[in-house]
Scaffold this active site. Structure first.
Site, mmCIF file in Angstrom:
data_model
loop_
_atom_site.group_PDB
_atom_site.id
_atom_site.type_symbol
_atom_site.label_atom_id
_atom_site.label_comp_id
_atom_site.label_asym_id
_atom_site.label_seq_id
_atom_site.Cartn_x
_atom_site.Cartn_y
_atom_site.Cartn_z
ATOM 1 C CG ASP A 63 -1.450 1.110 1.182
ATOM 2 O OD1 ASP A 63 -2.662 1.364 0.818
ATOM 3 O OD2 ASP A 63 -1.139 2.173 1.800
ATOM 4 C CE1 TYR A 72 0.750 7.449 2.928
ATOM 5 C CE2 TYR A 72 0.796 5.626 2.089
ATOM 6 C CZ TYR A 72 -0.254 6.086 3.122
ATOM 7 O OH TYR A 72 -0.722 5.887 3.381
ATOM 8 C CE LYS A 127 -4.004 5.070 0.558
ATOM 9 N NZ LYS A 127 -2.267 4.437 1.040
ATOM 10 C CG HIS A 140 -4.317 9.810 1.164
ATOM 11 N ND1 HIS A 140 -3.304 9.860 0.638
ATOM 12 C CD2 HIS A 140 -4.984 9.167 2.185
ATOM 13 C CE1 HIS A 140 -2.106 9.187 1.825
ATOM 14 N NE2 HIS A 140 -3.319 8.749 3.057
ATOM 15 C CB SER A 164 -8.310 6.444 2.540
ATOM 16 O OG SER A 164 -7.643 6.285 3.343
ATOM 17 C CG ASN A 165 -8.361 8.699 6.319
ATOM 18 O OD1 ASN A 165 -8.430 8.401 7.353
ATOM 19 N ND2 ASN A 165 -6.983 8.738 4.685
ATOM 20 C CB SER A 204 -1.804 3.203 11.648
ATOM 21 O OG SER A 204 -1.264 3.957 11.385
ATOM 22 C CB SER A 221 7.644 -3.384 10.013
ATOM 23 O OG SER A 221 8.991 -3.913 10.643
HETATM 24 P P1 A2P Z 1 9.430 -0.344 12.335
HETATM 25 O O1 A2P Z 1 8.986 0.676 10.837
HETATM 26 O O2 A2P Z 1 10.969 0.064 12.938
HETATM 27 O O3 A2P Z 1 9.158 -1.796 12.110
HETATM 28 P P2 A2P Z 1 1.505 1.002 12.390
HETATM 29 O O4 A2P Z 1 1.483 -0.228 11.989
HETATM 30 O O5 A2P Z 1 0.449 1.427 13.182
HETATM 31 O O6 A2P Z 1 2.116 2.277 11.487
HETATM 32 O O7 A2P Z 1 2.946 0.965 13.299
HETATM 33 C C1 A2P Z 1 4.079 0.495 12.819
HETATM 34 C C2 A2P Z 1 5.171 0.946 13.564
HETATM 35 O O8 A2P Z 1 4.841 -0.146 14.595
HETATM 36 C C3 A2P Z 1 6.714 1.420 13.451
HETATM 37 O O9 A2P Z 1 7.436 2.210 13.833
HETATM 38 C C4 A2P Z 1 7.307 0.171 12.899
HETATM 39 O O10 A2P Z 1 8.895 0.463 12.980
HETATM 40 C C5 A2P Z 1 6.422 -0.483 14.700
HETATM 41 N N1 A2P Z 1 6.430 -1.892 14.169
HETATM 42 C C6 A2P Z 1 6.074 -2.630 13.519
HETATM 43 N N2 A2P Z 1 5.597 -4.059 13.475
HETATM 44 C C7 A2P Z 1 6.237 -4.434 14.750
HETATM 45 C C8 A2P Z 1 6.309 -5.691 15.705
HETATM 46 N N3 A2P Z 1 6.402 -6.112 15.223
HETATM 47 N N4 A2P Z 1 7.275 -5.112 17.086
HETATM 48 C C9 A2P Z 1 7.724 -3.592 17.155
HETATM 49 N N5 A2P Z 1 7.344 -2.859 16.385
HETATM 50 C C10 A2P Z 1 7.138 -3.431 15.656
#
Ligand code: A2P
Length: 274
Positions: free
Chosen positions: A46, A51, A76, A109, A147-148, A196, A239
């Site tokens: 996505d 972005y 988006k 978006h 979205s949103n 998120s 991540s």
């Molecule tokens: P990072 O990119 O350094 O792994 P969301 O998906 O709700 O937006 O959250 C994203 C945030 O959560 C990022 O800061 C990401 O960091 C962190 N994150 C993603 N997966 C994990 C995980 N399995 N354990 C801990 N932190 C995670």
């Protein structure tokens, strides 16, 4: 789990888990994250014009040499573009940046520009939606959505829509259960996609989440991601670390209806989780 798909209302199958790329810096960071995600088996990515990382997403996809038709890519329309022609032009710019002939899902978006959240763009959203319908008819987006969007924002575009949006991507996480929007979209056959799911990371250290995760013998991230799936959503954990991408996709377990109700009723504002 990474290969599991659910059909949108037009039968386009969307993989339940995708890589979110919001707040990933454009260029090398996004490129490496998408490359790693595809290497560990993600088939759904996505992105968004807003972005500014479409180019890196497209390049990583191309370099992976995975067949385009085996992947699902969403992008988006930037939130301030609320004209028919502006939306058509923006779509062309997105597929050029992605360097691909089509996207699987194209979304408006937000119902308002991010610089003016909550402002009224009822007419502009109808204009933008007409452009998305044109793009959908051309085959360059296999599905279209929003979205949103709140139920009222959706009712506005439905008043003139020929195509009912196939999806609504919303911030859905423990602490922000979005009952009204999820119920409305479910009734209309609009697939919810959760962005998120970890509350941008804030929910990971919440004591209730940590305790419940250990009860299921999973990590807090896995519990939070599974929560969004149990709510019927496709989900987009973000991540930049390959080992976390694998963790985030290892969510083949079930949350009991009692615990689901507890998570849904949870009132903590995720921004105050720490
Ligand atoms: P990072 O990119 O350094 O792994 P969301 O998906 O709700 O937006 O959250 C994203 C945030 O959560 C990022 O800061 C990401 O960091 C962190 N994150 C993603 N997966 C994990 C995980 N399995 N354990 C801990 N932190 C995670």
């Amino acid at each position: 789990m990474l290969k599991k798909r659910i059909p949108l209302s037009n039968d386009t199958p969307i993989p339940i888990i995708g890589l979110g790329t919001w707040q990933m810096p454009p260029g090398d960071v996004t490129y490496k994250a998408v490359k790693d995600a595809l290497d560990v088996g993600y088939i759904h990515v996505d992105t968004a014009a807003g972005y500014q990382n479409e180019e890196a997403v497209g390049r990583a996809i191309k370099d992976s040499q995975i067949k385009r038709e085996d992947l699902f890519v969403t992008t988006k329309l930037e939130s301030h573009i609320k004209t028919y022609q502006g939306a058509l032009d923006a779509f062309d710019a997105s597929i050029k940046a992605l360097d691909m002939p089509y996207v699987d899902l194209y979304l408006i978006h937000a119902p308002w520009p991010w610089s003016d959240i909550g402002s009224n763009h009822a007419k502009g959203n109808i204009e933008a939606w007409k452009a998305l319908e044109t793009i959908y008819a051309s085959g360059k987006a296999k599905a279209i959505g929003i979205s949103n969007f709140s139920p009222n924002d959706i009712k506005n575009i439905l008043s003139e829509a020929k195509v009912i949006p196939h999806a609504n991507q919303i911030g859905l996480f423990v602490g922000n259960p979005q009952h009204e929007t999820v119920d409305y979209c479910t009734e209309k056959g609009i697939q919810i996609i959760a962005y998120s799911p970890l509350a941008i990371g804030y929910a990971l250290t919440d004591s209730m989440v940590v305790k419940m995760a250990s009860h299921y013998n999973v990590t807090p991230a896995q519990l939070l991601i599974r929560y969004t799936i149990e709510r019927g959503a496709a989900t987009l954990p973000k991540s930049t670390h390959a080992h976390r991408m694998i963790e985030n996709a290892t969510v083949d377990f079930q949350i009991s209806s009692e615990d689901l109700a507890l998570l849904s009723a949870y009132k903590n504002d995720p921004r105050k989780f720490n």
